[in-house]
Design an enzyme around this catalytic site. Sequence first.
Site, short mmCIF file in Angstrom:
data_model
loop_
_atom_site.label_atom_id
_atom_site.label_comp_id
_atom_site.label_asym_id
_atom_site.label_seq_id
_atom_site.Cartn_x
_atom_site.Cartn_y
_atom_site.Cartn_z
N ARG A 200 0.81 -1.18 -0.04
CA ARG A 200 0.19 0.04 0.01
C ARG A 200 0.98 1.30 0.13
O ARG A 200 2.12 1.16 0.65
CB ARG A 200 -0.65 0.03 1.31
CG ARG A 200 -1.77 -1.11 1.28
CD ARG A 200 -2.73 -1.15 2.53
NE ARG A 200 -3.52 -2.24 2.74
CZ ARG A 200 -3.17 -3.46 3.58
NH1 ARG A 200 -2.06 -3.66 3.69
NH2 ARG A 200 -3.86 -4.53 3.51
N LYS B 77 -1.77 -2.12 7.58
CA LYS B 77 -3.52 -1.96 7.95
C LYS B 77 -3.66 -3.15 8.77
O LYS B 77 -3.29 -4.19 8.71
CB LYS B 77 -4.07 -2.29 6.66
CG LYS B 77 -5.74 -2.06 6.62
CD LYS B 77 -6.50 -2.18 5.18
CE LYS B 77 -7.69 -1.74 5.41
NZ LYS B 77 -8.51 -1.74 3.88
N HIS C 45 -2.12 2.64 -6.48
CA HIS C 45 -2.65 1.10 -5.71
C HIS C 45 -2.53 0.21 -7.04
O HIS C 45 -2.55 -0.83 -6.69
CB HIS C 45 -3.90 1.43 -5.17
CG HIS C 45 -4.16 0.47 -4.05
ND1 HIS C 45 -3.65 0.39 -2.85
CD2 HIS C 45 -5.30 -0.67 -4.15
CE1 HIS C 45 -4.05 -0.68 -2.20
NE2 HIS C 45 -4.82 -1.27 -3.10
N ARG D 299 0.00 -2.34 -6.81
CA ARG D 299 -0.36 -3.48 -5.58
C ARG D 299 -1.15 -4.35 -6.39
O ARG D 299 -0.98 -5.73 -6.12
CB ARG D 299 -0.85 -2.73 -4.51
CG ARG D 299 -1.34 -3.92 -3.52
CD ARG D 299 -1.77 -3.14 -2.24
NE ARG D 299 -2.68 -3.97 -1.38
CZ ARG D 299 -2.27 -4.82 -0.29
NH1 ARG D 299 -0.70 -4.83 -0.06
NH2 ARG D 299 -2.99 -5.48 0.44
N HIS E 112 -3.83 -9.25 3.68
CA HIS E 112 -5.01 -9.46 3.83
C HIS E 112 -5.59 -10.21 4.88
O HIS E 112 -5.14 -11.46 5.11
CB HIS E 112 -5.79 -10.07 2.39
CG HIS E 112 -5.75 -9.07 1.32
ND1 HIS E 112 -5.80 -9.73 0.15
CD2 HIS E 112 -5.64 -7.69 1.21
CE1 HIS E 112 -5.71 -8.53 -0.75
NE2 HIS E 112 -5.90 -7.47 -0.04
N TYR F 274 -7.96 -11.66 -7.54
CA TYR F 274 -6.76 -11.43 -8.15
C TYR F 274 -6.40 -13.06 -8.82
O TYR F 274 -5.47 -13.32 -9.27
CB TYR F 274 -5.28 -11.19 -7.49
CG TYR F 274 -5.36 -9.85 -6.84
CD1 TYR F 274 -5.51 -8.81 -7.63
CD2 TYR F 274 -5.52 -9.73 -5.30
CE1 TYR F 274 -5.70 -7.39 -6.92
CE2 TYR F 274 -5.68 -8.34 -4.92
CZ TYR F 274 -5.58 -7.23 -5.75
OH TYR F 274 -5.79 -5.99 -5.22
#
Length: 283
Positions: free
Chosen positions: A133, A158, A223, A226, A250, A259
Amino acid sequence: MSELRTRMIRDMTVRGFAPRTHKAYIAAVVKLAKHYRRSPDQLTNDEVQNYLAQLIQERKLSWSTCSQAANAFRFLYHVTLGHPRTDFHVPLPKQPQKLPEILSREEVWRLLTAPPQPRHRLVLMTVYAGGLRVSEAIALKVADLDTDRMTLRVTQGKGGKDRYVPLAARLLQELRAYWKTAPPGVWLFANRQGTRPIDITVAQKIYMLAKLRAGIVKQGGIHALRHAFATHLLEARTANLPTVQRLLGHRQLSTTMRYYHLSQTTIEGTHSPLDLPKPPGLE
């Protein structure tokens, strides 16, 4: 509402909320108070729910913005004020969110070589090489590079979690070449004074200018690198889905599933997509 603000910030701090979450939650509560011209602790649950409905129906704000506001209100009333739990409702968007436009590997290489300044190229390379990120990339310190293990340490990403991602050999080579003329300080990408990292808006501007120079018309900001990192790893079959999930940080595998364009493959040895061979025509 200065006292209430202080209490709410204290409650978020002890729970490890990120500074950006502090800012977003406080901003949402301030707007609620301004709307009713009363302190939030004097509002009823119905008034809060009506305000959320207005954000959606009249102001036409995005679902993500309204959902974040609802989360802020839940925290304020349930945690800081200790009110009985009430689930402020935000309807799900009627249309499913579109998948991002994925940059091809050829487009990524064009983009990475577009900036005339080496430092700007390194910012973009770092985001792509680690699937970071933008907030994680600019917060990197030189000490986060482990050249023995060839890893990058992402500190307090995050959700307040640390993780490791591969340190691309090509990125390390480029960094060392740059450091010969510009020795690093504490931060990998510091501001002009060297007192703190560059701002997120600076990194976004670097990306947008590079995209313009490279002639790339696909939508999205920095982004997108990423997104490209995850997709290119899966397409090259150098990492399976759970591995990509861990690299991206995640919590849920379902978040990484978007993805997943190839059948699941388990192959040992995960590397950054930056270390894959260059696309044809760019060798």
